[in-house]
Design an enzyme around this catalytic site. Structure first.
Site, PDB file in Angstrom:
ATOM      1  N   LYS A 134       0.622  -1.212  -0.117  1.00  0.00           N
ATOM      2  CA  LYS A 134      -0.056   0.089   0.089  1.00  0.00           C
ATOM      3  C   LYS A 134       0.952   1.321   0.079  1.00  0.00           C
ATOM      4  O   LYS A 134       0.360   2.470  -0.327  1.00  0.00           O
ATOM      5  CB  LYS A 134      -0.970   0.050   1.163  1.00  0.00           C
ATOM      6  N   LYS A 213      -4.732 -10.559  -5.748  1.00  0.00           N
ATOM      7  CA  LYS A 213      -6.125 -10.680  -5.249  1.00  0.00           C
ATOM      8  C   LYS A 213      -7.114  -9.668  -5.755  1.00  0.00           C
ATOM      9  O   LYS A 213      -6.756  -8.521  -5.992  1.00  0.00           O
ATOM     10  CB  LYS A 213      -5.911 -11.096  -3.732  1.00  0.00           C
ATOM     11  N   LYS A 216     -10.484  -3.976  -3.839  1.00  0.00           N
ATOM     12  CA  LYS A 216     -11.129  -2.651  -4.030  1.00  0.00           C
ATOM     13  C   LYS A 216     -10.261  -1.599  -4.782  1.00  0.00           C
ATOM     14  O   LYS A 216     -10.376  -0.871  -5.441  1.00  0.00           O
ATOM     15  CB  LYS A 216     -11.930  -2.115  -2.732  1.00  0.00           C
TER      16      LYS A 216
HETATM   17  P1  AMP Z   1     -11.153  -5.518   3.531  1.00  0.00           P
HETATM   18  O1  AMP Z   1     -12.103  -5.144   2.501  1.00  0.00           O
HETATM   19  O2  AMP Z   1      -9.698  -5.534   3.212  1.00  0.00           O
HETATM   20  O3  AMP Z   1     -11.568  -4.719   4.647  1.00  0.00           O
HETATM   21  O4  AMP Z   1     -11.600  -7.276   3.680  1.00  0.00           O
HETATM   22  C1  AMP Z   1     -12.555  -7.686   4.338  1.00  0.00           C
HETATM   23  C2  AMP Z   1     -12.300  -9.321   4.743  1.00  0.00           C
HETATM   24  O5  AMP Z   1     -12.423  -9.668   3.225  1.00  0.00           O
HETATM   25  C3  AMP Z   1     -11.097  -9.607   5.137  1.00  0.00           C
HETATM   26  O6  AMP Z   1     -11.191 -10.803   5.927  1.00  0.00           O
HETATM   27  C4  AMP Z   1     -10.187  -9.925   4.080  1.00  0.00           C
HETATM   28  O7  AMP Z   1      -9.301 -11.154   4.282  1.00  0.00           O
HETATM   29  C5  AMP Z   1     -11.089 -10.611   2.907  1.00  0.00           C
HETATM   30  N1  AMP Z   1     -10.830 -10.418   1.648  1.00  0.00           N
HETATM   31  C6  AMP Z   1     -10.613  -9.393   1.019  1.00  0.00           C
HETATM   32  N2  AMP Z   1     -10.302  -9.512  -0.277  1.00  0.00           N
HETATM   33  C7  AMP Z   1     -10.383 -10.901  -0.418  1.00  0.00           C
HETATM   34  C8  AMP Z   1     -10.086 -11.692  -1.564  1.00  0.00           C
HETATM   35  N3  AMP Z   1      -9.618 -11.330  -2.612  1.00  0.00           N
HETATM   36  N4  AMP Z   1     -10.185 -12.870  -1.226  1.00  0.00           N
HETATM   37  C9  AMP Z   1     -10.653 -13.627  -0.216  1.00  0.00           C
HETATM   38  N5  AMP Z   1     -10.846 -12.774   0.762  1.00  0.00           N
HETATM   39  C10 AMP Z   1     -10.715 -11.592   0.754  1.00  0.00           C
END
Ligand code: AMP
Ligand code: TRP
Length: 349
Positions: A134, A213, A216
């Site tokens: 990041k 991965k 967003k």
């Molecule tokens: P975040 O949007 O980064 O706050 O992620 C929220 C949750 O979604 C966390 O537990 C992340 O590990 C999971 N997560 C985010 N992106 C992915 C992805 N591409 N594949 C699987 N899990 C994800």
């Protein structure tokens, strides 16, 4: 008031046995996507429902204080918090059953983060791959982005959570939380349990472009609540096994993002059919995606409808009530932490 008796080093090493409790968080950065759902939130719902049966608590948190670690627009943040809360409720996180709340409504998260920072070596933060990703090439990198994993440790340890359902991108942060718990207990006395990660079968959904991965910030996502047409358009263009250049080339499901999603959404029989038809080139990727889309629709259509029917004011009030409940537990942990660290004048605040 009599000062607390210092613990012997033997007491400090005692393993903490805490009540089983689930905690997880998600950032309100906009565009709740299928990776969030398959990697984490669908599991939150399953675990939350199972927890209710067994009398375990479940805490789910919209982590707004994490979202300010990168540049953002203040007027958008409140909207995103609300949108995400609606997404989560639509997915089945019932705020009357589980403690769904907004992180900064419980200021003890930030307070504990500061105390834990005193027990966290800088070198550990420098090794975090998410920080490297990041911050790489950015003009402005906030101090908060660097100390972000300490706040995440605080989120979890504040509630003495024992189980943390996340996608695999959060494992390194969680390992730091475990290490912080051990370090803190050793130095100041046994307060915190060691939280365990809980992963799904789709623990890493790749981006539609196949470049790392789904995320967003990379704009390579399918928003979970996209209408079916828009959803299908994105799924249709999604990256699959790069060796399947033409319709007649056999593929390897194990390296295909589409198959990863089938593992979560399709029946065992359908998965077998997918494997057979992919490895023999009986199906093209288009057919495989059609089945996946149909199975997405089976689960997501009712959630989409529920999302439309939710009352924002009711959800906001539930978040507010839940933050009061979360705060009671948080304040008790802070009291223990301050006492064990020798902070304050000695009288209750
Ligand atoms: P975040 O949007 O980064 O706050 O992620 C929220 C949750 O979604 C966390 O537990 C992340 O590990 C999971 N997560 C985010 N992106 C992915 C992805 N591409 N594949 C699987 N899990 C994800
Ligand atoms: N860092 C997590 C993410 O980006 C979100 C998060 C913050 C979290 N605090 C947490 C996840 C505590 C689990 C537990 O996805």
């Amino acid at each position: 008031m009599v000062p607390p008796i210092p613990m012997s080093s033997k007491d400090r090493r005692k393993r903490v046995v805490a009540k089983p409790r689930i905690f997880s968080g998600i950032q309100p950065t906009g565009g709740f996507h299928i990776g969030n759902w398959l990697g984490a939130v669908r599991n939150w719902v399953a675990l939350g429902n199972a927890a209710k049966e067994s009398g375990k608590d479940a805490f789910f948190c919209v982590v707004d204080a994490h979202a300010i670690t990168v540049p953002y627009e203040p007027k958008d943040l409140r909207v995103r918090i609300e949108e995400l809360a609606l997404d989560l409720v639509a997915c089945g996180i019932d705020p009357r059953e589980h403690t769904l709340f907004v992180q900064s409504d419980v200021p003890e998260h930030m307070e504990l983060a500061w105390y834990l920072a005193a027990a966290t070596p800088m070198g550990d933060l420098g090794r975090m791959t998410q920080f490297k990703d990041k911050s790489d090439g950015k003009d402005f990198v906030s101090t908060a982005l660097f100390t972000y994993p300490i706040l995440m440790s605080a989120d979890i340890l504040l509630y003495k959570a024992t189980e943390v359902p996340v996608g695999d991108d959060q494992l390194q942060h969680l390992e730091l939380a475990r290490e912080t718990s051990r370090r803190f207990n050793h130095r100041f006395g046994g307060i915190f349990p060691e939280p365990q990660p809980l992963l799904t079968k789709a623990t890493r959904i790749m981006g539609l472009d196949g470049d790392g991965k789904m995320s967003k910030s990379k704009g390579n996502t399918i928003p979970l609540f996209d209408e079916p047409k828009a959803f299908w358009k994105k799924l249709q263009g999604a990256f699959t096994d790069p060796n399947r250049k033409g319709r007649e080339d056999p593929g390897n499901p194990e390296i295909c993002n589409i198959y990863t999603m089938h593992k979560e959404l399709s029946t065992a029989e359908e998965q077998e059919t997918v494997v057979k038809n992919c490895t023999t080139a009986g199906w093209g990727c288009y057919d495989c995606k059609m089945l996946l889309h149909a199975n997405f629709e089976k689960e997501v259509a009712p959630l989409r409808e529920k999302r439309k029917s939710l009352n924002v004011i009711e959800v906001r009030e539930a978040l507010h009530e839940n933050s009061k409940k979360a705060r009671e537990i948080a304040q008790e942990t802070i009291r223990e932490v301050r006492e064990s660290m020798g902070l304050g004048c000695g009288l209750p605040r």
